[in-house]
Design a protein around this motif. Structure first.
Motif, PDB file in Angstrom:
ATOM      1  N   SER A 173     -34.855  -0.036 -24.975  1.00  0.00           N
ATOM      2  CA  SER A 173     -34.783   1.330 -25.502  1.00  0.00           C
ATOM      3  C   SER A 173     -33.799   1.386 -26.657  1.00  0.00           C
ATOM      4  O   SER A 173     -34.011   2.117 -27.632  1.00  0.00           O
ATOM      5  CB  SER A 173     -34.365   2.300 -24.393  1.00  0.00           C
ATOM      6  N   HIS A 174     -32.714   0.595 -26.560  1.00  0.00           N
ATOM      7  CA  HIS A 174     -31.725   0.509 -27.642  1.00  0.00           C
ATOM      8  C   HIS A 174     -31.223  -0.934 -27.692  1.00  0.00           C
ATOM      9  O   HIS A 174     -30.565  -1.401 -26.762  1.00  0.00           O
ATOM     10  CB  HIS A 174     -30.564   1.470 -27.406  1.00  0.00           C
ATOM     11  N   PHE A 191     -38.229  -5.360 -33.439  1.00  0.00           N
ATOM     12  CA  PHE A 191     -38.081  -4.369 -32.375  1.00  0.00           C
ATOM     13  C   PHE A 191     -38.043  -2.939 -32.902  1.00  0.00           C
ATOM     14  O   PHE A 191     -38.439  -2.010 -32.197  1.00  0.00           O
ATOM     15  CB  PHE A 191     -36.870  -4.713 -31.514  1.00  0.00           C
ATOM     16  N   SER A 196     -38.228   0.230 -30.543  1.00  0.00           N
ATOM     17  CA  SER A 196     -36.858   0.276 -30.032  1.00  0.00           C
ATOM     18  C   SER A 196     -35.940   0.954 -31.048  1.00  0.00           C
ATOM     19  O   SER A 196     -36.150   0.856 -32.261  1.00  0.00           O
ATOM     20  CB  SER A 196     -36.323  -1.141 -29.778  1.00  0.00           C
TER      21      SER A 196
END
Length: 455
Positions: A173-174, A191, A196
């Motif tokens: 997600s991060h 990503f 992301s």
């Protein structure tokens, strides 16, 4: 087993190139690989090829989401999502294909392939398990491994290197990426395009700090605008730890503070894989962890050469291949000023020859000329009308010293730039460049440099 003419330790691009060249010259050759998964080395199994496979999946997803711009209608292209299981499976297929290709070439050329960890005994002897092998010439080609930071504990799932990231089956997600060299920038591009949130952290003053400063500055703007991503240059990581399933990063410098992320990629470079080779049994000398060699890749131990990431030359697969061939043939030393460096992000970069700053270091008078891809219709047709070509030339004789490209297919165009090195600006402009093509940007940059030389 009778002695070999050539024994190569390591089956990455450098080792396989050396083994094949030896076989082509009629030598009795053996190639030793310690990885139980098979041949190919870092480039095939954990580096160039897997990363480029991920990059292609990210690029295809981005293009598919923008099909309407190209006149293609379908059901909800914006709803397309990445399937990391499928991306990893495709990556594995590409690796397997490459490994089978290497196996075929070795068999075709009569190279004896041996599996196990080789250890130097000195005087042309190598231990391989319980066996002792002899060779007139030995080439070390064991490559490198990711560099780790003191005190930073990797768990391989949340805090990881590029080796583990290539097998990730959960989209971060991060993702915080520590290090904005080629590896960091490529994974940031992957990503961010897959969805992301990405934070790119670099201790030096620009991303891709080894390239021309204009490349790093413009690329940072494009990455922040196109994806977007948080880019923090002049910033160091003080500490990182896992807490409640999250990675907590403490930063200092130009953009300090605490970051909470799902994953942390450590991409601060690579270090030579010289451990457990038995170097202490030889006259090999190390310098800053690298093996010292002559210009023809010979070490201080008679009959022993070292190539690729083991030596203090550019850590690039094509450099290792060229050094492997040189170590076997003992021809003219390589001209490292002509080595292209490439970053396969979005957009790509391709650079060959010294940067503007490097060219000025000896006190040389320098001419530069830049041209953007913005007026080039082929770039607009491809949907990538951004970036530029920069030429660096000697102000005295107007000979081209370097060509630096940021933009669409830069990693392909740089080969043209390499062919121009040493030519005068006038000679390079005598070449007729095709239309429509991306390489039309090159003569525009050459004309700018030439106009400056003529006042």
């Amino acid at each position: 087993m009778s002695p070999f003419d050539l024994l190569v330790i390591g089956s990455g691009p450098g080792g396989t190139s050396a083994a094949l060249r030896g076989a082509q010259l009629g030598l009795k050759v053996a190639l030793v690989e310690r990885d139980p998964a098979g041949m190919g080395g870092t480039c095939l199994r954990r580096g160039c090829i897997p990363a480029k496979t991920w990059l292609e999946s990210a690029r295809r997803l981005e293009q598919a989401r923008d099909l309407k711009e190209f006149g293609i209608l379908g059901s909800e292209p914006k709803a397309l999502q990445p399937d990391l299981e499928a991306i990893v499976a495709r990556k594995d297929r590409m690796v397997l294909r490459g490994a089978k290709g290497i196996e075929f070439l070795m068999k075709q050329h009569g190279v004896v392939v041996l599996q196990g960890s080789a250890r130097l005994l000195g005087q042309g002897r190598v231990a391989l398990g319980e066996d002792a092998l002899g060779a007139k010439r030995i080439i070390l080609a064991t490559g490198s491994r990711p560099k780790l930071l003191p005190g930073l504990k990797l768990d391989g799932q949340r805090i990881l290197t590029s080796d583990q990231l290539l097998d990730l089956r959960e989209l971060p997600s991060h993702l915080v990426i520590l290090g904005a060299g080629a590896i960091g920038v490529e994974f940031a591009s992957i990503f961010a395009r897959l969805g992301s949130r990405v934070t790119l952290v670099e201790a030096l003053g620009s991303i891709l700090p080894a390239e021309d400063a204009d490349i790093g500055r413009e690329l940072a703007k494009l990455l922040a605008r196109r994806h977007p991503m948080d880019i923090r240059v002049g910033t160091r990581m003080l500490h990182a730890e896992l807490r409640d399933g999250q990675v907590i990063c403490q930063l200092e410098g130009a953009k300090p503070g605490e970051l909470q992320a799902s994953h942390l990629l450590v991409a601060v470079g690579r270090t030579p894989a010289t451990e457990d080779l038995g170097l202490e049994n030889t006259r090999v000398r190390l310098e800053r962890g690298f093996i010292r060699t002559s210009p023809c890749m010979e070490t201080g131990e008679p009959g022993l050469c070292a190539i690729g990431d083991l030596v203090a030359t550019p850590m690039l697969a094509h450099v290792a291949s060229a050094e492997g061939i040189l170590a076997v043939s003992q021809g003219a030393p390589l001209d490292y000023d002509r080595v292209p460096s490439c970053t396969y992000g979005d957009p790509e970069t391709g650079c060959v020859g010294p940067s503007e700053a490097q060219a000025r270091e000896p006190g040389l008078g320098v001419l530069t000329g830049s041209a953007t891809f913005l007026p080039i219709l082929k770039a607009h047709i491809a949907g990538e009308p951004y970036g530029f070509v920069k030429v660096v030339a000697d102000a005295g004789d107007r000979r081209i010293l370097g060509v630096h490209i940021l933009g669409p297919q830069a990693t392909e165009l740089v080969a043209i730039g390499g062919a121009l090195l040493g030519k005068t600006l006038e000679e390079a402009l005598n070449q007729i460049y095709p239309h429509p093509s991306l390489c039309e940007t090159l003569p525009e940059a050459l004309r700018v440099a030439l106009s400056r030389s003529l006042g």
